[in-house]
Design a protein around this motif. Structure first.
Motif, mmCIF file in Angstrom:
data_model
loop_
_atom_site.group_PDB
_atom_site.id
_atom_site.type_symbol
_atom_site.label_atom_id
_atom_site.label_comp_id
_atom_site.label_asym_id
_atom_site.label_seq_id
_atom_site.Cartn_x
_atom_site.Cartn_y
_atom_site.Cartn_z
ATOM 1 N N LEU A 91 0.856 -1.189 0.000
ATOM 2 C CA LEU A 91 0.000 0.000 0.000
ATOM 3 C C LEU A 91 0.889 1.236 0.000
ATOM 4 C CD1 LEU A 91 -2.543 -1.269 2.649
ATOM 5 C CD2 LEU A 91 -3.165 -0.558 0.319
ATOM 6 N N GLU A 123 -5.117 3.787 -8.706
ATOM 7 C CA GLU A 123 -6.489 4.136 -8.326
ATOM 8 C C GLU A 123 -6.857 5.495 -8.916
ATOM 9 O OE1 GLU A 123 -6.131 3.817 -3.935
ATOM 10 O OE2 GLU A 123 -4.691 2.283 -4.530
ATOM 11 N N GLY A 137 -8.458 3.761 -0.059
ATOM 12 C CA GLY A 137 -8.221 3.384 1.332
ATOM 13 C C GLY A 137 -7.244 2.224 1.441
ATOM 14 N N GLU A 182 -9.082 0.514 15.679
ATOM 15 C CA GLU A 182 -8.209 1.448 14.974
ATOM 16 C C GLU A 182 -8.206 2.793 15.692
ATOM 17 O OE1 GLU A 182 -6.089 0.781 12.689
ATOM 18 O OE2 GLU A 182 -5.538 2.777 11.976
ATOM 19 N N ASN A 230 -1.076 -3.137 15.541
ATOM 20 C CA ASN A 230 -0.941 -3.611 14.171
ATOM 21 C C ASN A 230 0.320 -2.989 13.565
ATOM 22 O OD1 ASN A 230 -1.228 -4.109 11.440
ATOM 23 N ND2 ASN A 230 -2.910 -2.628 11.192
ATOM 24 N N GLU A 281 -8.673 -1.744 8.218
ATOM 25 C CA GLU A 281 -8.655 -1.686 9.684
ATOM 26 C C GLU A 281 -10.061 -1.498 10.260
ATOM 27 O OE1 GLU A 281 -6.956 0.316 7.688
ATOM 28 O OE2 GLU A 281 -4.805 0.018 8.001
ATOM 29 N N ASP A 292 6.993 3.046 12.214
ATOM 30 C CA ASP A 292 6.337 3.665 11.067
ATOM 31 C C ASP A 292 7.147 4.921 10.768
ATOM 32 O OD1 ASP A 292 4.769 5.385 9.483
ATOM 33 O OD2 ASP A 292 2.907 4.561 10.252
HETATM 34 N N1 GDD Z 1 -3.068 2.621 -2.467
HETATM 35 C C1 GDD Z 1 -3.464 3.284 -1.405
HETATM 36 N N2 GDD Z 1 -4.643 3.980 -1.481
HETATM 37 N N3 GDD Z 1 -2.716 3.263 -0.281
HETATM 38 C C2 GDD Z 1 -3.153 3.966 0.785
HETATM 39 C C3 GDD Z 1 -4.346 4.717 0.776
HETATM 40 C C4 GDD Z 1 -5.132 4.718 -0.441
HETATM 41 O O1 GDD Z 1 -6.189 5.334 -0.552
HETATM 42 N N4 GDD Z 1 -4.495 5.299 1.985
HETATM 43 C C5 GDD Z 1 -3.422 4.931 2.725
HETATM 44 N N5 GDD Z 1 -2.607 4.132 2.006
HETATM 45 C C6 GDD Z 1 -1.342 3.518 2.429
HETATM 46 C C7 GDD Z 1 -0.332 4.474 3.044
HETATM 47 O O2 GDD Z 1 0.553 4.990 2.069
HETATM 48 C C8 GDD Z 1 0.409 3.578 4.025
HETATM 49 O O3 GDD Z 1 1.432 2.853 3.391
HETATM 50 C C9 GDD Z 1 -0.679 2.589 4.463
HETATM 51 O O4 GDD Z 1 -1.688 2.623 3.456
HETATM 52 C C10 GDD Z 1 -1.286 2.946 5.826
HETATM 53 O O5 GDD Z 1 -1.777 4.266 5.773
HETATM 54 P P1 GDD Z 1 -1.291 5.376 6.819
HETATM 55 O O6 GDD Z 1 -1.963 6.639 6.462
HETATM 56 O O7 GDD Z 1 0.192 5.390 6.954
HETATM 57 O O8 GDD Z 1 -1.974 4.805 8.132
HETATM 58 P P2 GDD Z 1 -1.508 4.956 9.632
HETATM 59 O O9 GDD Z 1 -0.032 4.943 9.766
HETATM 60 O O10 GDD Z 1 -2.235 6.099 10.236
HETATM 61 O O11 GDD Z 1 -2.127 3.589 10.288
HETATM 62 C C11 GDD Z 1 -1.884 2.325 9.688
HETATM 63 O O12 GDD Z 1 -0.578 1.875 9.998
HETATM 64 C C12 GDD Z 1 -0.336 1.615 11.398
HETATM 65 C C13 GDD Z 1 1.084 1.103 11.516
HETATM 66 O O13 GDD Z 1 1.963 2.081 11.111
HETATM 67 C C14 GDD Z 1 -2.930 1.304 10.187
HETATM 68 O O14 GDD Z 1 -2.764 0.126 9.447
HETATM 69 C C15 GDD Z 1 -2.762 1.024 11.673
HETATM 70 O O15 GDD Z 1 -3.663 0.014 12.094
HETATM 71 C C16 GDD Z 1 -1.333 0.573 11.955
HETATM 72 O O16 GDD Z 1 -1.140 0.374 13.354
#
Ligand code: GDD
Ligand code: MG
Length: 364
Positions: A6, A80, A85, A162, A173, A195, A219
């Motif tokens: 992602l 996309e 998401g 989440e 996670n 999530e 992260d």
């Molecule tokens: N292709 C795509 N499209 N990727 C996406 C999109 C989208 O619309 N939205 C987010 N992503 C990708 C981001 O680039 C990243 O690699 C991943 O999905 C997670 O998104 P983040 O925006 O970084 O989420 P976060 O850091 O707040 O939370 C996530 O990561 C945590 C760990 O670092 C969640 O998965 C949490 O549950 C987790 O603990």
């Protein structure tokens, strides 16, 4: 086996670096962030990697086709037209992910750790249920997804929350999953969150397990965490006695955890370390003090500069006797004048700084 990474949007939280280079190509430990993941996937037997993005990835395509060749794997882009998401992209890439019946990996592109993918596969096969997520412990769980186990079960997940507002636990996670292809039946092709929607549904059916991560995890999607993640990564290399590190016996290396590209030039009487990475073509002058910092490719640090907790962007120049600290980030081609002090500045590409920056701010 197959994997989907992602990659998402423009990496706004890692600006100003991501104004010039897509987030997955920003060098972490002198190697594009995504390379660490692709290497680990290839090592675990993955042959097909889908990068889920929501922008046109021309620059990435060129760089990654070389990487793909090197590891003998197929890398494809799934683009996309609107952000889907964290679950929607799986549905969009369904064709590749259903290529065979083997489970597939899903990775958040901004996480770093030792990627124990072979162990993950073995664990997933042993429990036989629909999905496994890698979990790690953190002190501040509120900005992550938190998992709670079923009572008396070591791995079956009872709740997935989440970004919890109230404390539910500190096992989070880690953003790395192994999922059976049946999970694709649970996802619709629309913007949707793995999530918030997919995991809770799998938990209700008792089919989601956790796998405990050993070692470090971070992260690295924002500068402060990027620096912390770099320290953790370098420490783990030190522990392993990795040859990627510059030997602590070098006179200019202080304490250790220092990684210097062989093409970088280091002046006389420098003191470098701990926790420093220096990229290719970097030129460091005399009497420079570097600690907890990242110097990206072709940057220059003039004599007697003092740099701590800072990322110096590609092609940037730091003047003589300048002092940078407190999560300062210089974009591409920034110039910091001689004797200038920058305290937590985030400096956009091509800027020239001639006055002190006394408090954290974005300089446009
Ligand atoms: N292709 C795509 N499209 N990727 C996406 C999109 C989208 O619309 N939205 C987010 N992503 C990708 C981001 O680039 C990243 O690699 C991943 O999905 C997670 O998104 P983040 O925006 O970084 O989420 P976060 O850091 O707040 O939370 C996530 O990561 C945590 C760990 O670092 C969640 O998965 C949490 O549950 C987790 O603990
Ligand atoms: Mg993230």
């Amino acid at each position: 086996m197959k994997a989907l990474i992602l990659v998402g949007g423009f990496g706004t939280r890692l600006r100003p670096l991501t104004l010039s280079v897509p987030k997955p190509l920003v060098e972490f430990g002198n190697k594009p962030m995504i390379m660490h993941q692709i290497e680990a996937l290839a090592d675990a037997g993955v042959t097909d990697v889908v990068l889920a993005v929501n922008y046109r990835p021309e620059i990435m395509e060129a760089r990654l086709s070389k990487i793909a060749e090197k590891f003998g794997i197929n890398i494809t882009f799934s683009i996309e037209t609107e952000p889907l998401g964290t679950a929607g992209p799986l549905k969009l890439a369904e064709k590749v992910l259903r290529k065979d019946d083997s489970p597939f990996f899903v990775l958040n592109s901004d996480v770093t750790c030792e990627f124990p993918f072979k162990e993950l596969v073995a664990f997933h096969k042993a429990h036989g249920d629909e999905g496994t997520i890698i979990v790690t412990k953190v002190e501040e769980p509120s900005k992550y997804g938190v998992i709670v186990h079923k009572p008396n079960h070591p791995s079956r997940i009872d709740r997935f929350v989440e970004k919890p507002v109230e404390f539910v636990g500190n096992r989070i996670n880690a953003g790395l999953y192994l999922l059976n292809t049946s999970v694709l039946d649970r996802i619709e092709l629309r913007p949707t969150s793995i999530e918030q929607e997919t995991f809770p549904a799998m938990v209700r059916d008792g089919l989601l397990h956790s796998f405990d991560l050993e070692g470090y995890w971070m992260d690295v999607g924002q500068p402060k965490d990027f620096l912390t993640g770099t320290c953790l990564y370098l420490s783990s290399l030190t522990k392993k006695g990795s040859k990627l590190l510059t030997p602590a016996s070098e006179p200019y290396v202080h304490i250790g955890n220092v990684m210097i590209d062989p093409t970088a030039k280091i002046g006389k009487n420098c003191r470098i370390g701990p926790n420093v990475t220096i990229g290719p073509g970097v030129v460091v002058g005399d009497g420079v003090r570097l600690q907890r910092c990242v110097l990206l490719a072709k940057s220059k640090v003039r004599d007697h500069a003092w740099i701590k907790s800072t990322i110096v962007g590609w092609n940037s120049t730091v003047g003589r006797w300048a002092r940078l600290e407190n999560v300062t980030v210089l974009g591409d081609d920034v110039t910091i004048g001689d004797e200038i002090y920058v305290n937590g500045g985030s400096v956009l590409p091509h800027k020239s700084i001639k006055q002190n920056v006394d408090s954290p701010q974005v300089i446009m």
